[in-house]
Design a protein around this motif. Sequence first.
Motif, PDB file in Angstrom:
ATOM      1  N   SER A   1      71.597  70.109  46.225  1.00 36.47           N
ATOM      2  CA  SER A   1      70.636  70.009  47.311  1.00 36.47           C
ATOM      3  C   SER A   1      70.681  71.218  48.222  1.00 36.47           C
ATOM      4  O   SER A   1      69.978  71.240  49.237  1.00 36.47           O
ATOM      5  N   LEU A   2      71.498  72.226  47.877  1.00 37.05           N
ATOM      6  CA  LEU A   2      71.616  73.474  48.648  1.00 37.05           C
ATOM      7  C   LEU A   2      71.891  73.199  50.119  1.00 37.05           C
ATOM      8  O   LEU A   2      71.223  73.720  51.009  1.00 37.05           O
ATOM      9  N   ASN A   3      72.864  72.349  50.349  1.00 39.34           N
ATOM     10  CA  ASN A   3      73.209  71.963  51.709  1.00 39.34           C
ATOM     11  C   ASN A   3      74.714  72.067  51.853  1.00 39.34           C
ATOM     12  O   ASN A   3      75.457  71.613  51.001  1.00 39.34           O
ATOM     13  N   LEU A   4      75.172  72.689  52.925  1.00 42.45           N
ATOM     14  CA  LEU A   4      76.604  72.961  53.046  1.00 42.45           C
ATOM     15  C   LEU A   4      77.391  71.769  53.572  1.00 42.45           C
ATOM     16  O   LEU A   4      78.616  71.795  53.546  1.00 42.45           O
ATOM     17  N   ASP A   5      76.704  70.733  54.031  1.00 36.74           N
ATOM     18  CA  ASP A   5      77.408  69.613  54.677  1.00 36.74           C
ATOM     19  C   ASP A   5      78.420  68.948  53.743  1.00 36.74           C
ATOM     20  O   ASP A   5      79.524  68.602  54.160  1.00 36.74           O
ATOM     21  N   GLY A   6      78.055  68.800  52.462  1.00 31.87           N
ATOM     22  CA  GLY A   6      78.958  68.175  51.514  1.00 31.87           C
ATOM     23  C   GLY A   6      80.230  68.967  51.324  1.00 31.87           C
ATOM     24  O   GLY A   6      81.330  68.412  51.262  1.00 31.87           O
ATOM     25  N   SER A   7      80.095  70.299  51.274  1.00 30.89           N
ATOM     26  CA  SER A   7      81.286  71.133  51.100  1.00 30.89           C
ATOM     27  C   SER A   7      82.197  71.046  52.313  1.00 30.89           C
ATOM     28  O   SER A   7      83.425  71.028  52.175  1.00 30.89           O
ATOM     29  N   ILE A   8      81.603  70.952  53.499  1.00 28.49           N
ATOM     30  CA  ILE A   8      82.438  70.830  54.696  1.00 28.49           C
ATOM     31  C   ILE A   8      83.127  69.480  54.713  1.00 28.49           C
ATOM     32  O   ILE A   8      84.284  69.370  55.129  1.00 28.49           O
ATOM     33  N   PHE A   9      82.444  68.465  54.187  1.00 24.64           N
ATOM     34  CA  PHE A   9      83.089  67.152  54.078  1.00 24.64           C
ATOM     35  C   PHE A   9      84.271  67.205  53.132  1.00 24.64           C
ATOM     36  O   PHE A   9      85.291  66.548  53.356  1.00 24.64           O
ATOM     37  N   VAL A  10      84.146  67.985  52.046  1.00 23.72           N
ATOM     38  CA  VAL A  10      85.273  68.133  51.121  1.00 23.72           C
ATOM     39  C   VAL A  10      86.469  68.743  51.841  1.00 23.72           C
ATOM     40  O   VAL A  10      87.613  68.321  51.641  1.00 23.72           O
ATOM     41  N   PHE A  11      86.178  69.690  52.715  1.00 19.25           N
ATOM     42  CA  PHE A  11      87.243  70.300  53.530  1.00 19.25           C
ATOM     43  C   PHE A  11      87.975  69.230  54.347  1.00 19.25           C
ATOM     44  O   PHE A  11      89.215  69.173  54.348  1.00 19.25           O
ATOM     45  N   PHE A  12      87.222  68.355  54.991  1.00 24.42           N
ATOM     46  CA  PHE A  12      87.859  67.313  55.806  1.00 24.42           C
ATOM     47  C   PHE A  12      88.620  66.310  54.936  1.00 24.42           C
ATOM     48  O   PHE A  12      89.698  65.839  55.323  1.00 24.42           O
ATOM     49  N   ILE A  13      88.053  66.009  53.752  1.00 27.56           N
ATOM     50  CA  ILE A  13      88.749  65.071  52.852  1.00 27.56           C
ATOM     51  C   ILE A  13      90.078  65.653  52.417  1.00 27.56           C
ATOM     52  O   ILE A  13      91.088  64.955  52.327  1.00 27.56           O
ATOM     53  N   MET A  14      90.103  66.973  52.151  1.00 28.44           N
ATOM     54  CA  MET A  14      91.364  67.615  51.777  1.00 28.44           C
ATOM     55  C   MET A  14      92.383  67.513  52.909  1.00 28.44           C
ATOM     56  O   MET A  14      93.567  67.237  52.671  1.00 28.44           O
ATOM     57  N   THR A  15      91.921  67.692  54.157  1.00 29.69           N
ATOM     58  CA  THR A  15      92.829  67.573  55.302  1.00 29.69           C
ATOM     59  C   THR A  15      93.430  66.175  55.378  1.00 29.69           C
ATOM     60  O   THR A  15      94.649  66.007  55.499  1.00 29.69           O
ATOM     61  N   VAL A  16      92.555  65.173  55.260  1.00 30.34           N
ATOM     62  CA  VAL A  16      93.020  63.787  55.361  1.00 30.34           C
ATOM     63  C   VAL A  16      93.952  63.455  54.206  1.00 30.34           C
ATOM     64  O   VAL A  16      94.987  62.780  54.396  1.00 30.34           O
ATOM     65  N   ALA A  17      93.647  63.967  52.988  1.00 28.93           N
ATOM     66  CA  ALA A  17      94.495  63.676  51.837  1.00 28.93           C
ATOM     67  C   ALA A  17      95.875  64.292  52.005  1.00 28.93           C
ATOM     68  O   ALA A  17      96.882  63.663  51.670  1.00 28.93           O
ATOM     69  N   ALA A  18      95.925  65.511  52.546  1.00 31.06           N
ATOM     70  CA  ALA A  18      97.227  66.161  52.722  1.00 31.06           C
ATOM     71  C   ALA A  18      98.081  65.379  53.720  1.00 31.06           C
ATOM     72  O   ALA A  18      99.267  65.114  53.459  1.00 31.06           O
ATOM     73  N   SER A  19      97.475  64.962  54.842  1.00 28.97           N
ATOM     74  CA  SER A  19      98.264  64.216  55.831  1.00 28.97           C
ATOM     75  C   SER A  19      98.659  62.846  55.275  1.00 28.97           C
ATOM     76  O   SER A  19      99.767  62.363  55.529  1.00 28.97           O
ATOM     77  N   GLU A  20      97.762  62.243  54.480  1.00 26.68           N
ATOM     78  CA  GLU A  20      98.073  60.946  53.880  1.00 26.68           C
ATOM     79  C   GLU A  20      99.257  61.047  52.931  1.00 26.68           C
ATOM     80  O   GLU A  20     100.150  60.189  52.921  1.00 26.68           O
ATOM     81  N   VAL A  21      99.300  62.131  52.138  1.00 23.41           N
ATOM     82  CA  VAL A  21     100.419  62.307  51.216  1.00 23.41           C
ATOM     83  C   VAL A  21     101.721  62.503  51.980  1.00 23.41           C
ATOM     84  O   VAL A  21     102.757  61.932  51.621  1.00 23.41           O
ATOM     85  N   ALA A  22     101.663  63.271  53.074  1.00 24.24           N
ATOM     86  CA  ALA A  22     102.887  63.519  53.849  1.00 24.24           C
ATOM     87  C   ALA A  22     103.432  62.213  54.416  1.00 24.24           C
ATOM     88  O   ALA A  22     104.619  61.891  54.253  1.00 24.24           O
ATOM     89  N   VAL A  23     102.552  61.423  55.040  1.00 19.83           N
ATOM     90  CA  VAL A  23     102.999  60.163  55.639  1.00 19.83           C
ATOM     91  C   VAL A  23     103.448  59.183  54.555  1.00 19.83           C
ATOM     92  O   VAL A  23     104.475  58.501  54.690  1.00 19.83           O
ATOM     93  N   GLY A  24     102.697  59.119  53.441  1.00 16.20           N
ATOM     94  CA  GLY A  24     103.051  58.198  52.370  1.00 16.20           C
ATOM     95  C   GLY A  24     104.398  58.518  51.761  1.00 16.20           C
ATOM     96  O   GLY A  24     105.200  57.622  51.496  1.00 16.20           O
TER      97      GLY A  24
END
Lengths: 165, 102
Positions: free
Chosen positions: B55-78
Amino acid sequence: MVCSKHPVSAAMFMIISLVGVAALFVLLEAFFLAVLQILVYAGAVMVLFLFIIMLLDVGPEGGKASKIKLISGLAGAFSISLLVVVFLMMVQSSGWLGEASSWAPVVSTAELTTGDNLSFSTSVKSFGYGLMTKYMLPLQVSGFLLLAAMVGVIVLSKKGEEGTS
Amino acid sequence: MESVTPSHYLILALCLFSIGFFGVLLRRNLLLLLMSLELMLNGINLALVTFSRTSLNLDGSIFVFFIMTVAASEVAVGLALLVALYKKRRSVFSEDMNLVSN
């Protein structure tokens, strides 16, 4: 990765699949995300996993509790088939995937759009622009989330030490 | 020869998600369970980047960035929780994590 008995080999397969997903990101022209995937997942997260696996000295799991495994396997198969059916119904009803069978060319970096409408681009600059304008609040919230995770991990590891001593 | 279309990427994302889902359901080693969660998040990331590219829209890629952040913190806490549990129970298997029975 799911089928391998030993955790270390599972982690190795996981690294392979993560690098594969990074290669797919390169093919999708999301170069920044590919680099980030390699650095964060294959670099940091999997090293952390391997460190914990080797620290706890986890062996391969035995073959007990097969009844629970059967029930959860059946439930998983049912839900995944439901997901696939919904996916196929969406494809058939909208015809979206058939229309988008060709890739639209990426806009060159010179004509970056300003404002709320961010267009896809391969440069890191547009990422930074989007993060600093439209997604300013989520960026700060995720920074705070990282801080909270760090404090939580420190508190958890300290509490474990006190419990054993 | 047929070229690669967005639907192929979406089917691969669905496969990654299902493999991770089965891993969460079937594995009893909590470390592997966390790794399967990561695999599920990777499938979601792949689907998001595909939609963002088509869809030539950058919003999805920025969401992937946030998902990576949340996944990294989730792994650390887990993993910190897992190490704390291991110190108490001497096991990482999910059937040993019961509080009331046995």
